[in-house]
Design a protein around this motif. Structure first.
Motif, PDB file in Angstrom:
ATOM      1  N   TYR A 168      -9.155   9.490  -1.935  1.00 59.36           N
ATOM      2  CA  TYR A 168      -8.899   9.309  -3.369  1.00 59.36           C
ATOM      3  C   TYR A 168      -7.513   9.805  -3.774  1.00 59.36           C
ATOM      4  CZ  TYR A 168     -13.941   9.066  -4.430  1.00 59.36           C
ATOM      5  OH  TYR A 168     -15.247   8.730  -4.530  1.00 59.36           O
ATOM      6  N   GLY A 180      -9.533  -0.841  -5.575  1.00 57.72           N
ATOM      7  CA  GLY A 180      -8.550  -0.686  -4.497  1.00 57.72           C
ATOM      8  C   GLY A 180      -9.283  -0.252  -3.246  1.00 57.72           C
ATOM      9  N   TRP A 196      -5.885   8.718   3.282  1.00 57.27           N
ATOM     10  CA  TRP A 196      -5.518   9.384   2.020  1.00 57.27           C
ATOM     11  C   TRP A 196      -6.669   9.516   1.032  1.00 57.27           C
ATOM     12  CZ3 TRP A 196      -1.615  12.362   2.140  1.00 57.27           C
ATOM     13  CH2 TRP A 196      -0.629  12.112   3.083  1.00 57.27           C
ATOM     14  N   GLY A 201       3.356   3.080  -1.885  1.00 58.67           N
ATOM     15  CA  GLY A 201       4.115   4.289  -2.215  1.00 58.67           C
ATOM     16  C   GLY A 201       4.562   5.023  -0.963  1.00 58.67           C
ATOM     17  N   GLU A 231       3.737 -10.203   6.687  1.00 59.97           N
ATOM     18  CA  GLU A 231       2.538  -9.511   7.195  1.00 59.97           C
ATOM     19  C   GLU A 231       2.668  -9.233   8.685  1.00 59.97           C
ATOM     20  OE1 GLU A 231      -1.134 -11.472   6.334  1.00 59.97           O
ATOM     21  OE2 GLU A 231      -2.319 -10.045   7.507  1.00 59.97           O
ATOM     22  N   VAL A 259      -5.080  -2.767  10.727  1.00 61.17           N
ATOM     23  CA  VAL A 259      -3.757  -2.860  11.356  1.00 61.17           C
ATOM     24  C   VAL A 259      -3.740  -2.126  12.694  1.00 61.17           C
ATOM     25  CG1 VAL A 259      -1.326  -2.199  11.112  1.00 61.17           C
ATOM     26  CG2 VAL A 259      -2.534  -3.247   9.184  1.00 61.17           C
ATOM     27  N   LEU A 266       8.048  -3.510   5.909  1.00 67.34           N
ATOM     28  CA  LEU A 266       7.388  -4.819   5.953  1.00 67.34           C
ATOM     29  C   LEU A 266       6.138  -4.776   5.082  1.00 67.34           C
ATOM     30  CD1 LEU A 266       7.535  -5.557   9.802  1.00 67.34           C
ATOM     31  CD2 LEU A 266       9.367  -5.585   8.120  1.00 67.34           C
ATOM     32  N   GLU A 267       6.081  -5.659   4.108  1.00 70.65           N
ATOM     33  CA  GLU A 267       4.959  -5.679   3.167  1.00 70.65           C
ATOM     34  C   GLU A 267       4.324  -7.066   3.184  1.00 70.65           C
ATOM     35  OE1 GLU A 267       2.976  -3.835   1.181  1.00 70.65           O
ATOM     36  OE2 GLU A 267       2.115  -5.761   0.622  1.00 70.65           O
ATOM     37  N   LEU A 296     -12.728   1.724  -4.353  1.00 71.05           N
ATOM     38  CA  LEU A 296     -12.740   2.653  -5.489  1.00 71.05           C
ATOM     39  C   LEU A 296     -12.278   1.870  -6.715  1.00 71.05           C
ATOM     40  CD1 LEU A 296     -13.021   5.575  -6.624  1.00 71.05           C
ATOM     41  CD2 LEU A 296     -10.591   5.866  -6.134  1.00 71.05           C
ATOM     42  N   TRP A 303     -10.512  -2.613 -12.141  1.00 74.85           N
ATOM     43  CA  TRP A 303     -10.099  -3.218 -10.875  1.00 74.85           C
ATOM     44  C   TRP A 303     -10.528  -2.317  -9.737  1.00 74.85           C
ATOM     45  CZ3 TRP A 303      -6.798  -1.044 -14.467  1.00 74.85           C
ATOM     46  CH2 TRP A 303      -6.181   0.139 -14.073  1.00 74.85           C
ATOM     47  N   GLY A 334       4.892   4.014   2.259  1.00 72.49           N
ATOM     48  CA  GLY A 334       5.864   3.312   3.104  1.00 72.49           C
ATOM     49  C   GLY A 334       7.247   3.329   2.476  1.00 72.49           C
ATOM     50  N   ALA A 343       1.949   2.634   7.565  1.00 69.86           N
ATOM     51  CA  ALA A 343       1.531   3.320   6.327  1.00 69.86           C
ATOM     52  C   ALA A 343       0.868   2.289   5.425  1.00 69.86           C
ATOM     53  CB  ALA A 343       2.736   3.953   5.637  1.00 69.86           C
ATOM     54  N   VAL A 344      -0.304   1.804   5.853  1.00 62.64           N
ATOM     55  CA  VAL A 344      -0.932   0.692   5.141  1.00 62.64           C
ATOM     56  C   VAL A 344      -2.211   1.115   4.408  1.00 62.64           C
ATOM     57  CG1 VAL A 344       0.070  -1.115   6.586  1.00 62.64           C
ATOM     58  CG2 VAL A 344      -2.096  -0.067   7.268  1.00 62.64           C
ATOM     59  N   THR A 402      -5.382   5.867 -10.605  1.00 58.96           N
ATOM     60  CA  THR A 402      -5.525   6.405 -11.968  1.00 58.96           C
ATOM     61  C   THR A 402      -4.425   7.431 -12.295  1.00 58.96           C
ATOM     62  OG1 THR A 402      -7.308   7.718 -10.999  1.00 58.96           O
ATOM     63  CG2 THR A 402      -7.953   5.962 -12.481  1.00 58.96           C
TER      64      THR A 402
HETATM   65  C1  LIG Z   1      -8.874   3.008  -8.280  1.00 60.76           C
HETATM   66  C2  LIG Z   1      -8.051   4.042  -7.573  1.00 60.76           C
HETATM   67  C3  LIG Z   1      -7.747   5.234  -8.220  1.00 60.76           C
HETATM   68  C4  LIG Z   1      -6.993   6.217  -7.584  1.00 60.76           C
HETATM   69  N1  LIG Z   1      -6.613   7.330  -8.271  1.00 60.76           N
HETATM   70  C5  LIG Z   1      -5.786   8.246  -7.706  1.00 60.76           C
HETATM   71  C6  LIG Z   1      -5.299   9.330  -8.467  1.00 60.76           C
HETATM   72  O1  LIG Z   1      -5.566   9.439  -9.674  1.00 60.76           O
HETATM   73  N2  LIG Z   1      -4.509  10.236  -7.845  1.00 60.76           N
HETATM   74  C7  LIG Z   1      -4.191  10.143  -6.534  1.00 60.76           C
HETATM   75  O2  LIG Z   1      -3.502  11.018  -6.031  1.00 60.76           O
HETATM   76  N3  LIG Z   1      -4.596   9.072  -5.787  1.00 60.76           N
HETATM   77  C8  LIG Z   1      -5.378   8.124  -6.342  1.00 60.76           C
HETATM   78  N4  LIG Z   1      -5.787   7.032  -5.623  1.00 60.76           N
HETATM   79  C9  LIG Z   1      -5.405   6.927  -4.208  1.00 60.76           C
HETATM   80  C10 LIG Z   1      -3.985   6.393  -4.008  1.00 60.76           C
HETATM   81  O3  LIG Z   1      -3.720   5.306  -4.857  1.00 60.76           O
HETATM   82  C11 LIG Z   1      -3.804   5.971  -2.552  1.00 60.76           C
HETATM   83  O4  LIG Z   1      -4.258   7.001  -1.686  1.00 60.76           O
HETATM   84  C12 LIG Z   1      -2.336   5.691  -2.192  1.00 60.76           C
HETATM   85  O5  LIG Z   1      -1.730   4.883  -3.163  1.00 60.76           O
HETATM   86  C13 LIG Z   1      -2.277   5.031  -0.829  1.00 60.76           C
HETATM   87  O6  LIG Z   1      -0.967   4.935  -0.336  1.00 60.76           O
HETATM   88  P1  LIG Z   1       0.013   3.691  -0.623  1.00 60.76           P
HETATM   89  O7  LIG Z   1       0.549   3.815  -1.981  1.00 60.76           O
HETATM   90  O8  LIG Z   1       1.023   3.669   0.450  1.00 60.76           O
HETATM   91  O9  LIG Z   1      -0.986   2.461  -0.482  1.00 60.76           O
HETATM   92  P2  LIG Z   1      -0.810   0.945  -0.856  1.00 60.76           P
HETATM   93  O10 LIG Z   1      -0.084   0.757  -2.142  1.00 60.76           O
HETATM   94  O11 LIG Z   1      -2.150   0.315  -0.739  1.00 60.76           O
HETATM   95  O12 LIG Z   1       0.174   0.430   0.292  1.00 60.76           O
HETATM   96  C14 LIG Z   1      -0.225  -0.103   1.523  1.00 60.76           C
HETATM   97  C15 LIG Z   1       0.463  -1.444   1.656  1.00 60.76           C
HETATM   98  O13 LIG Z   1       0.291  -1.933   2.978  1.00 60.76           O
HETATM   99  C16 LIG Z   1       0.281  -3.342   2.893  1.00 60.76           C
HETATM  100  N5  LIG Z   1      -0.266  -3.917   4.123  1.00 60.76           N
HETATM  101  C17 LIG Z   1      -1.571  -3.889   4.520  1.00 60.76           C
HETATM  102  N6  LIG Z   1      -1.683  -4.551   5.701  1.00 60.76           N
HETATM  103  C18 LIG Z   1      -0.441  -4.969   6.034  1.00 60.76           C
HETATM  104  C19 LIG Z   1       0.076  -5.721   7.134  1.00 60.76           C
HETATM  105  N7  LIG Z   1      -0.711  -6.167   8.114  1.00 60.76           N
HETATM  106  N8  LIG Z   1       1.408  -5.991   7.150  1.00 60.76           N
HETATM  107  C20 LIG Z   1       2.217  -5.556   6.154  1.00 60.76           C
HETATM  108  N9  LIG Z   1       1.770  -4.855   5.087  1.00 60.76           N
HETATM  109  C21 LIG Z   1       0.466  -4.572   5.039  1.00 60.76           C
HETATM  110  C22 LIG Z   1      -0.565  -3.611   1.652  1.00 60.76           C
HETATM  111  O14 LIG Z   1      -0.348  -4.909   1.144  1.00 60.76           O
HETATM  112  C23 LIG Z   1      -0.118  -2.501   0.713  1.00 60.76           C
HETATM  113  O15 LIG Z   1       0.875  -2.926  -0.183  1.00 60.76           O
HETATM  114  C24 LIG Z   1      -6.536   6.010  -6.233  1.00 60.76           C
HETATM  115  C25 LIG Z   1      -6.827   4.807  -5.600  1.00 60.76           C
HETATM  116  C26 LIG Z   1      -7.562   3.822  -6.257  1.00 60.76           C
HETATM  117  C27 LIG Z   1      -7.838   2.515  -5.562  1.00 60.76           C
END
Ligand SMILES: Cc1cc2nc3c(=O)[nH]c(=O)nc-3n(C[C@H](O)[C@H](O)[C@H](O)COP(=O)(O)OP(=O)(O)OC[C@H]3O[C@@H](n4cnc5c(N)ncnc54)[C@H](O)[C@@H]3O)c2cc1C
Length: 416
Positions: free
Chosen positions: A364, A336, A362, A41, A205, A242, A62-63, A257, A334, A43, A234-235, A76
């Motif tokens: 929870y 994360g 970030w 989200g 990657e 990283v 880059l993902e 979690l 599941w 990135g 932003a990983v 959630t």
């Molecule tokens: C079970 C659970 C419940 C949660 N509930 C809530 C909630 O209710 N409300 C709330 O606000 N937050 C919640 N969170 C927290 C929230 O989901 C995360 O803080 C937030 O999504 C993290 O940011 P993101 O979306 O960018 O992460 P991610 O979607 O994890 O994005 C990071 C990306 O980086 C990629 N990546 C990693 N390494 C590399 C690399 N070397 N090269 C390229 N890409 C790479 C990964 O594949 C991944 O797709 C929850 C988290 C979990 C696990």
């Protein structure tokens, strides 16, 4: 292509032949002005606002896997801006305001549902703390209502009020809080960024950084070297791994979690409810499943799956709050990887390497932060200066003792 009710009707009548892929699958270019690592989200939102707000289109995300495969599609889905501290509240309210207009902005249905977030309190001291937090929210122009026991009973009569070990004394309600369909957020931002010229490179990657004389020149990837004027990381849960490739150790630990979904039930929960005597939060999805979670597993891990003791702990929290949940069948669960910072608050900052920037920590709560985080990180990458709502999210706060310890519980990830 603009999505609309009219478009759905037209496609239905013409055999659905007009739909186009929501984003392209381009080959990597040798060089971009800005490379964002991580197609979660944060990135994707960063890339979207870089293109839309700051006019930067020569950008790649880059993902390493597929977009939406990380925490953005595993959370959630709770969004809220009910924070106490000045370092946090304006930022999360900025995010809330962006959520409120997001679907129209990026023309994608993210099922944003402001059905309210209710935090329950179970002692007089906890009620005092909620009163203080509610007042702080109101001082920042944010909606907050303090409810007594009867006020809570009117909203959620099925809770265990009388015989609970921790009687419900009231709650703090943020009516504008709620839920958002998590993976649709990734798809909406991806589509919007792609439309504006951003390259989204999946299965790409990052395996290393090319740093020459203290300046980041680009990244090594599984699809070859990609040069960049500026690199933003932003990983989320992979932050430690990283940034270690750039020789940095972060004030962040990665923990698992877990999340849980029950079988579909008739409409029951009015909004999001959190249990104040343990760690348990629950909402009901539009399909009827109860979506709930609790504590992190409590050990460091990069595995996207958790263990049974926490399952038991979460279910105990659910049972003491609303015993009838014990009759529902658990459908799926599941895990994360959470990037837990030492004070529970995030970091959006430059690093000691010129041209290399970081967004993470970030814990929870990063899903609700997605729009503001993307905007603030885009601001930092495009202008080199922090966004006005994110000035406190600096690395050096740990060295200077300027923690943003929202819960006031100390410098340990498991306390946040
Ligand atoms: C079970 C659970 C419940 C949660 N509930 C809530 C909630 O209710 N409300 C709330 O606000 N937050 C919640 N969170 C927290 C929230 O989901 C995360 O803080 C937030 O999504 C993290 O940011 P993101 O979306 O960018 O992460 P991610 O979607 O994890 O994005 C990071 C990306 O980086 C990629 N990546 C990693 N390494 C590399 C690399 N070397 N090269 C390229 N890409 C790479 C990964 O594949 C991944 O797709 C929850 C988290 C979990 C696990």
């Amino acid at each position: 292509m603009r999505y609309s009710g009219f478009r759905v009707l037209k496609e239905a009548l013409t055999g659905h032949k007009g739909w186009k892929p929501a984003w392209r699958d381009p080959a990597p270019k040798p060089h971009y002005d800005i490379v964002v690592i991580g197609g979660g989200g944060h990135g994707l939102a960063t890339a979207y606002y870089l293109a839309k707000v700051f006019g930067k289109a020569n950008v790649a995300v880059l993902e390493k896997g597929w977009i939406g495969g990380g925490n953005v599609g595993r959370n959630t889905t709770i969004v809220r801006s009910n924070y106490l501290l000045d370092g946090n509240e304006p930022f999360y309210e900025f995010s809330m305001k962006l959520w409120e207009g997001l679907e129209q902005d990026f023309n994608f249905n993210a099922m944003i549902s402001q059905r309210g977030v209710l935090n329950l309190c179970h002692t007089d001291a906890q009620r005092d703390a909620f009163r203080r937090r509610g007042n702080a929210m109101r001082l920042n122009g944010v909606d907050a209502e303090l409810l007594d026991t009867e006020g809570v009973r009117r909203i959620a009569p099925f809770l265990n009020f009388e015989s609970a070990r921790f009687p419900i004394k009231g709650g703090l309600l943020q009516p504008r809080g709620g839920t958002v369909r998590h993976d649709a957020v990734a798809w909406g931002y991806a589509r919007g960024a792609d439309e504006r010229g951003v390259d989204i490179l999946q299965n790409c990657e990052v395996t290393g950084f090319r740093i020459e004389n203290g300046v980041c020149k680009g990244v090594e990837t599984t699809r070859g070297f990609i040069g960049a004027g500026t690199v933003g990381v932003a990983v989320a849960g992979s932050s430690g791994r990283v940034m270690a490739k750039a020789g940095m150790r972060l004030p962040i630990e990665s923990h698992v979690l877990q999340a849980f979904v029950s079988e579909g039930l008739k409409p029951l929960l009015p909004g999001v409810i959190t249990y104040g005597a343990g760690h348990f939060y629950v909402s009901q999805s539009d399909k009827g499943g109860l979506v709930f979670g609790g504590d992190i597993d409590g050990y460091n891990s990069y595995a996207q799956r958790g263990n049974l003791p926490v399952v038991e702990d979460v279910c105990e929290g659910g049972m003491s709050l609303m015993p009838m949940i014990g009759r529902a069948k658990l459908l799926r669960m599941w895990g994360g990887i959470m990037d837990m910072s030492m004070d529970g608050s995030p970091i959006i900052d430059r690093t000691d390497v010129e041209g290399l920037y970081f967004n993470g920590g970030w814990c929870y709560g990063g899903f609700k932060a997605t729009p503001a985080s993307g905007w603030a990180f885009a601001h930092l990458l495009a202008t080199g200066t922090p966004h006005e709502t994110a000035t406190a999210y600096r690395f050096d706060r740990f060295r200077k003792g300027l923690m943003i310890d929202e819960k006031g519980m100390g410098a340990q990830p498991n306390l946040h």
